[in-house]
Design an enzyme around this catalytic site. Structure first.
Site, PDB file in Angstrom:
ATOM      1  N   ASP A   9       0.859  -1.207   0.000  1.00 13.35           N
ATOM      2  CA  ASP A   9       0.000   0.000   0.000  1.00 13.35           C
ATOM      3  C   ASP A   9       0.885   1.244   0.000  1.00 13.35           C
ATOM      4  OD1 ASP A   9      -0.748   0.520   3.544  1.00 13.35           O
ATOM      5  OD2 ASP A   9       0.981  -0.436   2.598  1.00 13.35           O
ATOM      6  N   HIS A 235       9.781   0.048   7.920  1.00 10.54           N
ATOM      7  CA  HIS A 235       8.959  -1.093   8.323  1.00 10.54           C
ATOM      8  C   HIS A 235       8.986  -2.217   7.268  1.00 10.54           C
ATOM      9  CE1 HIS A 235       7.116   1.213  11.587  1.00 10.54           C
ATOM     10  NE2 HIS A 235       6.670   2.124  10.755  1.00 10.54           N
TER      11      HIS A 235
HETATM   12  O1  RIB Z   1       2.490  -0.003  10.687  1.00 16.17           O
HETATM   13  C1  RIB Z   1       3.421   0.114   9.630  1.00 16.17           C
HETATM   14  C2  RIB Z   1       2.792  -0.259   8.332  1.00 16.17           C
HETATM   15  O2  RIB Z   1       1.731   0.649   8.053  1.00 16.17           O
HETATM   16  C3  RIB Z   1       3.753  -0.151   7.126  1.00 16.17           C
HETATM   17  O3  RIB Z   1       3.457  -1.157   6.191  1.00 16.17           O
HETATM   18  C4  RIB Z   1       3.430   1.194   6.546  1.00 16.17           C
HETATM   19  O4  RIB Z   1       3.650   1.242   5.127  1.00 16.17           O
HETATM   20  C5  RIB Z   1       1.972   1.296   6.821  1.00 16.17           C
HETATM   21  O5  RIB Z   1       1.285   0.583   5.810  1.00 16.17           O
HETATM   22 CA    CA Z   2       2.965  -0.627   3.872  1.00 12.99          CA
END
Ligand code: RIB
Ligand code: CA
Length: 316
Positions: A9, A235
């Site tokens: 996303d 992340h």
């Molecule tokens: O909580 C972190 C996640 O939320 C990551 O994938 C960031 O891109 C958002 O989608």
């Molecule tokens: Ca993400």
């Protein structure tokens, strides 16, 4: 070279994860899902990123809302577009027209036992693919996700955004029958991009470094303002690291429960990290078999360096 499909996303950190994966792995397809922004934005962002970096990777759009709960858009970190902070190029290609869930199934069938599915957004497309093709777990080499946490959450005290955004989908994935490799906030928040990394990205003088430097500068500012983090958390790249630099991350097999019922902790990953030397009967009865490989240790600084190195290579 490991064959991977990234469901995402985009998303500032999704973008870095895609470039890192495309550099080192056989990235056969990208599928998009609602999450950091509405589906039309996350899809456009994926197309723009592939245009920017010249990636010859098909993009298929997927679910625009969770399986059951209404869309609970909460992410402000990434801005209205989902990738604010830089001038993204107009996409020079379109989506495949195939639903993401069907792309996941088709790519898994194309090379049985070889495809690693890397999910770094809400797992709605993955859950739909599992329901459409019950044999999908056997067809995949593995599933690696960015999601959950063994400690605190980010959207609620205990829930992390990706799994909170579609807990029913996450439950279907953890119950799918093959171990889910999970990179949660407990490790991903140790991989922070700061000013020196932004300077390295801008220093290439090329288009990819400029855009990715601007994006991470924006994301670092937002992450610091909202969460007090000392940089932009990579992340999603942490779900890719095991297949490129496995020495930088350590996992432990354990049972992970996705909480659906309790309003206070809905979307929370309950990770059973208890270790019994000699299990008393009662405790043994309550400890469920492992369904996940949960990341507990990471060399965050080294992860950021290898991800930035990969992104720099696009301007070389
Ligand atoms: O909580 C972190 C996640 O939320 C990551 O994938 C960031 O891109 C958002 O989608
Ligand atoms: Ca993400």
């Amino acid at each position: 070279m490991t064959r991977v499909l990234i469901d995402c996303d985009p998303g500032h950190d999704d973008a870095m994860a895609i470039l890192y994966a495309a550099k080192h792995l056989d990235l056969c397809a990208i599928t998009t899902v609602h999450g950091n922004a509405p589906l039309e934005h996350t899809t456009r962002n994926a197309l723009s990123l592939c245009t920017l970096a010249g990636l010859n990777v098909p993009v298929s759009a997927g679910a625009d809302r969770p399986l059951v709960q209404p869309q609970l858009q909460k992410q402000t970190l990434h801005g209205k577009s989902g990738i604010d902070g830089a001038e993204m190029p107009e996409p020079d290609r379109d989506v495949t027209g195939e639903h993401a869930a069907l792309t996941i199934i088709r790519e898994a069938k194309r090379s049985p036992g070889e495809l690693v599915l890397i999910a770094v957004g809400p797992m709605t497309n993955v859950a739909l693919a599992l329901r459409l093709e019950p044999k999908l777990p056997e067809l995949l080499k593995g599933i690696s996700i960015m999601g959950g946490s063994t400690t605190a959450g980010n959207v609620t005290p205990t829930a992390e955004f990706n799994l909170w955004a579609d807990p029913e989908a996450a439950a279907a994935v953890f119950d799918c029958g093959i171990p889910v490799m999970m990179a949660g906030l407990n490790v991903t928040r140790q991989a922070l991009i700061g000013a020196p990394h932004v300077a390295r990205l801008h220093g290439t003088g090329g288009p990819v470094g400029k855009v990715m430097g601007d994006l991470q500068d924006f994301y670092a500012t937002r992450s610091s303002a909202v969460y007090g983090l000392a940089g932009a958390p990579m992340h999603d790249a942490c779900a890719v690291v095991p297949f490129v630099h496995p020495e930088l991350i350590k996992h432990r097999a354990c049972h992970v429960h996705m909480e659906l019922a309790s309003p206070q902790v809905r979307g929370t990953t309950v990770c059973d990290l208890r270790v019994f030397k000699s299990a008393p009967a009662a405790a043994a009865r309550t400890q469920l078999p492992a369904n996940a490989l949960v990341a507990l240790e990471i060399d965050g600084a080294a992860v950021v360096d290898v991800v930035v190195d990969a992104v720099l290579s696009y301007d070389a």
